[in-house]
Scaffold this motif. Structure first.
Motif, PDB file in Angstrom:
ATOM      1  N   GLN A 133      25.147 -37.154-117.357  1.00  9.20           N
ATOM      2  CA  GLN A 133      24.523 -37.088-118.670  1.00  9.20           C
ATOM      3  C   GLN A 133      25.281 -36.073-119.529  1.00  9.20           C
ATOM      4  O   GLN A 133      25.505 -34.937-119.103  1.00  9.20           O
ATOM      5  N   LEU A 160      22.366 -46.734-107.615  1.00 11.93           N
ATOM      6  CA  LEU A 160      22.369 -45.351-108.072  1.00 11.93           C
ATOM      7  C   LEU A 160      20.958 -44.793-107.979  1.00 11.93           C
ATOM      8  O   LEU A 160      20.024 -45.368-108.536  1.00 11.93           O
ATOM      9  N   TYR A 166      18.595 -47.384-109.611  1.00 12.10           N
ATOM     10  CA  TYR A 166      19.211 -48.294-110.558  1.00 12.10           C
ATOM     11  C   TYR A 166      20.235 -49.134-109.807  1.00 12.10           C
ATOM     12  O   TYR A 166      20.855 -48.701-108.840  1.00 12.10           O
ATOM     13  N   LEU A 173      17.876 -36.937-116.821  1.00 10.79           N
ATOM     14  CA  LEU A 173      17.776 -37.793-115.646  1.00 10.79           C
ATOM     15  C   LEU A 173      19.117 -37.691-114.945  1.00 10.79           C
ATOM     16  O   LEU A 173      20.145 -38.065-115.509  1.00 10.79           O
ATOM     17  N   ILE A 174      19.095 -37.164-113.743  1.00 16.71           N
ATOM     18  CA  ILE A 174      20.329 -36.882-113.008  1.00 16.71           C
ATOM     19  C   ILE A 174      20.581 -38.003-112.014  1.00 16.71           C
ATOM     20  O   ILE A 174      19.689 -38.346-111.221  1.00 16.71           O
ATOM     21  N   PHE A 175      21.797 -38.535-112.029  1.00 19.62           N
ATOM     22  CA  PHE A 175      22.152 -39.633-111.145  1.00 19.62           C
ATOM     23  C   PHE A 175      22.945 -39.139-109.939  1.00 19.62           C
ATOM     24  O   PHE A 175      23.690 -38.165-110.023  1.00 19.62           O
ATOM     25  N   TYR A 190      25.931 -40.989-121.571  1.00 16.74           N
ATOM     26  CA  TYR A 190      26.360 -40.749-120.201  1.00 16.74           C
ATOM     27  C   TYR A 190      27.849 -41.074-120.107  1.00 16.74           C
ATOM     28  O   TYR A 190      28.379 -41.884-120.872  1.00 16.74           O
ATOM     29  N   LEU A 206      28.463 -44.577-121.611  1.00 18.95           N
ATOM     30  CA  LEU A 206      27.256 -45.386-121.750  1.00 18.95           C
ATOM     31  C   LEU A 206      26.253 -44.690-122.656  1.00 18.95           C
ATOM     32  O   LEU A 206      25.967 -43.510-122.495  1.00 18.95           O
ATOM     33  N   THR A 243      11.648 -45.839-118.181  1.00 23.45           N
ATOM     34  CA  THR A 243      12.911 -46.491-117.855  1.00 23.45           C
ATOM     35  C   THR A 243      13.991 -46.162-118.873  1.00 23.45           C
ATOM     36  O   THR A 243      13.742 -46.101-120.071  1.00 23.45           O
ATOM     37  N   LEU A 292      17.295 -50.576-114.231  1.00 25.92           N
ATOM     38  CA  LEU A 292      16.279 -50.021-113.339  1.00 25.92           C
ATOM     39  C   LEU A 292      15.829 -51.070-112.326  1.00 25.92           C
ATOM     40  O   LEU A 292      15.502 -52.201-112.678  1.00 25.92           O
ATOM     41  N   TYR A 308      10.042 -37.417-110.897  1.00 22.72           N
ATOM     42  CA  TYR A 308      10.280 -38.823-111.206  1.00 22.72           C
ATOM     43  C   TYR A 308      11.535 -39.246-110.459  1.00 22.72           C
ATOM     44  O   TYR A 308      12.561 -38.551-110.512  1.00 22.72           O
ATOM     45  N   SER A 321      26.212 -52.580-117.009  1.00 21.40           N
ATOM     46  CA  SER A 321      25.515 -51.295-117.074  1.00 21.40           C
ATOM     47  C   SER A 321      24.438 -51.230-115.999  1.00 21.40           C
ATOM     48  O   SER A 321      23.960 -52.264-115.528  1.00 21.40           O
ATOM     49  N   PRO A 322      24.037 -50.020-115.627  1.00 20.73           N
ATOM     50  CA  PRO A 322      22.937 -49.895-114.664  1.00 20.73           C
ATOM     51  C   PRO A 322      21.631 -50.420-115.248  1.00 20.73           C
ATOM     52  O   PRO A 322      21.367 -50.273-116.441  1.00 20.73           O
ATOM     53  N   PHE A 359      20.313 -49.053-120.744  1.00 23.97           N
ATOM     54  CA  PHE A 359      21.701 -48.742-121.059  1.00 23.97           C
ATOM     55  C   PHE A 359      22.329 -49.812-121.945  1.00 23.97           C
ATOM     56  O   PHE A 359      22.006 -50.997-121.852  1.00 23.97           O
ATOM     57  N   GLY A 360      23.271 -49.367-122.773  1.00 25.82           N
ATOM     58  CA  GLY A 360      24.122 -50.288-123.495  1.00 25.82           C
ATOM     59  C   GLY A 360      25.208 -50.832-122.573  1.00 25.82           C
ATOM     60  O   GLY A 360      25.281 -50.466-121.393  1.00 25.82           O
ATOM     61  N   THR A 386      30.778 -39.719-110.700  1.00 30.36           N
ATOM     62  CA  THR A 386      29.331 -39.860-110.840  1.00 30.36           C
ATOM     63  C   THR A 386      28.965 -40.073-112.305  1.00 30.36           C
ATOM     64  O   THR A 386      29.634 -39.550-113.198  1.00 30.36           O
ATOM     65  N   LEU A 387      27.898 -40.808-112.552  1.00 29.69           N
ATOM     66  CA  LEU A 387      27.382 -40.988-113.903  1.00 29.69           C
ATOM     67  C   LEU A 387      26.762 -39.668-114.355  1.00 29.69           C
ATOM     68  O   LEU A 387      25.791 -39.190-113.766  1.00 29.69           O
TER      69      LEU A 387
END
Lengths: 114, 112
Positions: A46, B89, B36, B100-102, A36, A90, A102, B46, B32, B43-44, A105-106, A43-44
């Motif tokens: 992908q 988020l 976050y 997975l779209i944020f 990401y 990320l 879930t 959940l 789904y 980092s984000p 993230f790093g 925005t984050l």
């Protein structure tokens, strides 16, 4: 326990120079892996995902590429950085198998392109 | 266009108050939905998630409400605390898909 490690923590690079960011996941076999990116104030997004070794799908075209040379390793790279590549990168993993579990993230890599 | 959209870039609430964070999505195949939480320089992680077969999920002070016909989901936080101060988020995705779209995030400040 699973651990995700990203390197480097931060980079300052010149426009036109190459880049390689790394990510390793320990303690989980065959995870789905993700890159990401978040521009400052953005925005984050992908960028890439991989469900297995050697297979990488691109989600957003940003003149970047990704590879998964090993089950636990995901690499993000480019041969020529642009100013617009600056931001926060990320790496993330989740369980495979088709269900939306879930995302973990790093710690991220902060990249400044000058 | 932005597939997942958060309407408020920032929100401030008094400690102890109730707040609602909103998220709209475009793809009616999404099944789904997640929230976050992200602290500065972290980092984000959940906070809570829900599948489309339910319209509400509660976890302590946090509740997700899902309105599939309206393509909208929200996060309700009760008895807000200063440590709730963070960026929230929302995210949505499709079962079986790796995407997975944020959303853009909502910066929440809880003042004491």
């Amino acid at each position: 326990a699973q651990t995700i490690h990203q390197w480097p923590v931060a980079e300052i690079k010149a426009v036109g120079s190459p880049l390689s960011l790394g990510c390793t996941i320990k303690g989980k076999s065959s995870p789905n892996l993700y890159w990401y990116w978040q521009a400052t104030g953005g925005t984050l997004q992908q960028l890439f995902y991989s469900i297995t070794v050697g297979q990488v799908e691109s989600v957003v075209q940003l003149n970047l590429s990704a590879s998964r040379p090993k089950d636990d390793q995901f690499i993000l790279s480019t041969e020529k950085l642009l100013l617009s590549h600056s931001g926060f990168y990320l790496c993330a993993w989740r369980l495979g198998g088709g269900s939306q579990n879930t995302l973990y993230f790093g710690a991220g890599t902060r990249l400044s392109v000058l | 266009g932005q597939q997942v959209k958060q309407s408020s870039p920032s929100l401030t609430v008094q400690e102890g108050g109730i707040l609602i964070l909103n998220c709209d999505y475009e793809n009616d195949m999404f099944d789904y939905f997640a929230w976050y939480k992200k602290y500065p320089d972290n980092s984000p992680t959940l906070l809570i998630s829900v599948r489309s077969n339910v319209d509400k999920r509660e976890d302590g002070r946090f509740t997700v409400f899902l309105n599939k016909s309206g393509k909208h989901f929200s996060l309700h936080i009760t008895a807000s605390q200063p440590e709730d101060t963070a960026v929230y988020l929302c995210a949505a995705g499709q079962g079986g898909s790796a995407k997975l779209i944020f959303g853009e995030g909502t910066k929440l400040t809880v003042s004491s």
